[in-house]
Design a protein around this motif. Structure first.
Motif, PDB file in Angstrom:
ATOM      1  N   ASP A 193      -4.673  -6.231  -0.516  1.00 53.20           N
ATOM      2  CA  ASP A 193      -5.428  -5.321   1.083  1.00 53.20           C
ATOM      3  C   ASP A 193      -4.289  -5.303   2.208  1.00 53.20           C
ATOM      4  OD1 ASP A 193      -7.590  -7.434   0.305  1.00 53.20           O
ATOM      5  OD2 ASP A 193      -6.622  -9.510   1.124  1.00 53.20           O
ATOM      6  N   ALA A 194      -3.021  -5.337   2.299  1.00 54.89           N
ATOM      7  CA  ALA A 194      -2.443  -4.661   3.115  1.00 54.89           C
ATOM      8  C   ALA A 194      -0.967  -4.728   2.430  1.00 54.89           C
ATOM      9  CB  ALA A 194      -2.631  -5.055   4.791  1.00 54.89           C
ATOM     10  N   VAL A 195      -0.152  -4.074   2.742  1.00 54.34           N
ATOM     11  CA  VAL A 195       1.670  -3.805   3.077  1.00 54.34           C
ATOM     12  C   VAL A 195       1.641  -4.063   3.900  1.00 54.34           C
ATOM     13  CG1 VAL A 195       3.002  -2.066   1.987  1.00 54.34           C
ATOM     14  CG2 VAL A 195       0.762  -2.462   0.331  1.00 54.34           C
ATOM     15  N   VAL A 196       3.425  -4.722   4.345  1.00 54.21           N
ATOM     16  CA  VAL A 196       3.676  -4.366   5.489  1.00 54.21           C
ATOM     17  C   VAL A 196       4.709  -3.901   5.067  1.00 54.21           C
ATOM     18  CG1 VAL A 196       5.169  -6.184   7.111  1.00 54.21           C
ATOM     19  CG2 VAL A 196       2.550  -6.573   6.767  1.00 54.21           C
ATOM     20  N   THR A 219       1.166   3.180  -1.831  1.00 55.66           N
ATOM     21  CA  THR A 219      -0.652   3.644  -1.591  1.00 55.66           C
ATOM     22  C   THR A 219      -0.862   2.558  -2.820  1.00 55.66           C
ATOM     23  OG1 THR A 219      -0.597   5.761  -2.722  1.00 55.66           O
ATOM     24  CG2 THR A 219      -1.258   4.689   0.141  1.00 55.66           C
ATOM     25  N   THR A 220      -0.007   2.566  -3.994  1.00 54.54           N
ATOM     26  CA  THR A 220      -0.486   1.974  -4.935  1.00 54.54           C
ATOM     27  C   THR A 220      -1.048   0.637  -5.396  1.00 54.54           C
ATOM     28  OG1 THR A 220       1.530   2.015  -6.061  1.00 54.54           O
ATOM     29  CG2 THR A 220       0.312   4.287  -6.041  1.00 54.54           C
ATOM     30  N   TYR A 221      -0.100   0.309  -4.249  1.00 50.22           N
ATOM     31  CA  TYR A 221      -0.442  -2.021  -3.557  1.00 50.22           C
ATOM     32  C   TYR A 221      -1.471  -1.962  -3.644  1.00 50.22           C
ATOM     33  CZ  TYR A 221       4.875  -1.003  -5.623  1.00 50.22           C
ATOM     34  OH  TYR A 221       5.818  -1.405  -5.837  1.00 50.22           O
ATOM     35  N   ILE A 222      -1.853  -1.222  -2.857  1.00 49.66           N
ATOM     36  CA  ILE A 222      -2.986  -1.592  -2.054  1.00 49.66           C
ATOM     37  C   ILE A 222      -4.729  -1.054  -2.586  1.00 49.66           C
ATOM     38  CG2 ILE A 222      -1.606  -1.569   0.457  1.00 49.66           C
ATOM     39  CD1 ILE A 222      -3.223   0.814   0.974  1.00 49.66           C
ATOM     40  N   GLU A 223      -5.900  -2.162  -2.107  1.00 47.92           N
ATOM     41  CA  GLU A 223      -7.013  -2.674  -2.789  1.00 47.92           C
ATOM     42  C   GLU A 223      -7.622  -0.493  -1.668  1.00 47.92           C
ATOM     43  OE1 GLU A 223      -9.799  -3.532  -3.977  1.00 47.92           O
ATOM     44  OE2 GLU A 223      -8.491  -5.790  -4.525  1.00 47.92           O
ATOM     45  N   GLU A 224      -8.537  -0.306  -2.229  1.00 40.06           N
ATOM     46  CA  GLU A 224      -9.451   0.668  -1.238  1.00 40.06           C
ATOM     47  C   GLU A 224      -9.153   0.674  -0.213  1.00 40.06           C
ATOM     48  OE1 GLU A 224     -13.212   2.805  -2.502  1.00 40.06           O
ATOM     49  OE2 GLU A 224     -12.125   3.254  -3.940  1.00 40.06           O
ATOM     50  N   THR A 279       1.787  13.410   4.229  1.00 37.50           N
ATOM     51  CA  THR A 279       2.230  13.923   3.202  1.00 37.50           C
ATOM     52  C   THR A 279       0.737  12.924   1.773  1.00 37.50           C
ATOM     53  OG1 THR A 279       3.884  15.767   3.589  1.00 37.50           O
ATOM     54  CG2 THR A 279       3.597  14.530   1.450  1.00 37.50           C
ATOM     55  N   ALA A 280       1.521  11.749   2.197  1.00 34.79           N
ATOM     56  CA  ALA A 280       1.061  10.881   1.291  1.00 34.79           C
ATOM     57  C   ALA A 280      -0.624  10.991   1.092  1.00 34.79           C
ATOM     58  CB  ALA A 280       1.910   9.665   1.869  1.00 34.79           C
ATOM     59  N   GLY A 281      -1.045  10.958   2.202  1.00 31.98           N
ATOM     60  CA  GLY A 281      -2.750  11.229   2.479  1.00 31.98           C
ATOM     61  C   GLY A 281      -3.147   9.954   3.120  1.00 31.98           C
ATOM     62  N   LEU A 282      -2.306   9.703   3.543  1.00 32.96           N
ATOM     63  CA  LEU A 282      -2.737   8.267   4.897  1.00 32.96           C
ATOM     64  C   LEU A 282      -2.809   9.278   5.825  1.00 32.96           C
ATOM     65  CD1 LEU A 282       0.255   6.389   3.864  1.00 32.96           C
ATOM     66  CD2 LEU A 282      -2.348   5.596   2.955  1.00 32.96           C
ATOM     67  N   SER A 283      -3.779   8.109   7.123  1.00 34.04           N
ATOM     68  CA  SER A 283      -3.752   8.634   8.272  1.00 34.04           C
ATOM     69  C   SER A 283      -3.041   7.515   9.348  1.00 34.04           C
ATOM     70  CB  SER A 283      -5.138   8.646   8.978  1.00 34.04           C
ATOM     71  OG  SER A 283      -6.035   9.582   8.266  1.00 34.04           O
ATOM     72  N   ALA A 284      -2.424   8.001  10.503  1.00 36.08           N
ATOM     73  CA  ALA A 284      -1.504   7.412  11.197  1.00 36.08           C
ATOM     74  C   ALA A 284      -2.045   6.974  12.710  1.00 36.08           C
ATOM     75  CB  ALA A 284      -0.010   7.676  11.524  1.00 36.08           C
ATOM     76  N   SER A 285      -1.938   5.691  12.822  1.00 35.25           N
ATOM     77  CA  SER A 285      -2.278   5.430  14.216  1.00 35.25           C
ATOM     78  C   SER A 285      -1.236   5.165  15.051  1.00 35.25           C
ATOM     79  CB  SER A 285      -2.838   4.469  13.722  1.00 35.25           C
ATOM     80  OG  SER A 285      -1.434   2.754  14.172  1.00 35.25           O
ATOM     81  N   LYS A 286      -1.061   5.303  16.356  1.00 40.32           N
ATOM     82  CA  LYS A 286      -0.074   4.771  17.659  1.00 40.32           C
ATOM     83  C   LYS A 286       0.674   4.137  17.286  1.00 40.32           C
ATOM     84  CE  LYS A 286      -1.988   3.356  21.176  1.00 40.32           C
ATOM     85  NZ  LYS A 286      -2.404   1.840  21.297  1.00 40.32           N
TER      86      LYS A 286
END
Length: 148
Positions: free
Chosen positions: A61-64, A82-87, A115-122
């Protein structure tokens, strides 16, 4: 537990503050002797189980993700994660704070996440030596169905 107590726990437990939920499967990548054990324990407390390691062979569900400047290419590591986590899952990227060995520039984190297609929070402080960024996959891009 009362709603007030829930809110108090959210403020004091960093794992709850970071969005971890009971019964989530959380995969840990980049574990080493320098990680923040208190944060790990608080995540395990919230999810109700131990973190699974890099050899876990199902989706989480999440990756640390513990990442230091000399751990390789951050973009590649994030794409792999990203390949390890659920949609709709998230990655908690943990990097050493300013002035600590392995410090990663915020601009490098932002660029790698994009670049990895992720959105970052602060960035948030998650312990004495570590900062965290919660990275999520864009919902539309992840579904791939084209439905609106």
């Amino acid at each position: 537990m009362s709603a007030t107590a829930d809110h108090a726990e959210e403020r004091t437990n960093p794992a709850a503050r970071l969005g971890f939920q009971p019964e989530q499967v959380v995969q840990e990548i980049g574990y080493d002797d320098d990680v923040d054990q208190e944060l790990r324990e608080s995540i395990e407390e919230v999810v109700g189980s131990e973190l699974v390691d890099e050899d876990y062979d199902d989706v989480a569900d999440a990756v640390v993700l513990w990442f230091r400047d000399d751990d390789g290419d951050l973009t590649d590591v994030l794409v792999d994660a990203t390949t390890y986590i659920e949609e709709g899952g998230s990655i908690l990227l943990l990097t050493p704070k300013t002035g600590r060995d392995g410090y990663v520039e915020p601009s490098d984190i932002s660029e790698a996440a994009t670049t990895a297609g992720l959105s970052a929070s602060k960035s948030v402080s998650v312990g004495k030596d570590w900062s965290g960024s919660r990275l999520v996959t864009p919902k539309a891009a992840k579904s791939g169905s084209g439905k609106r």
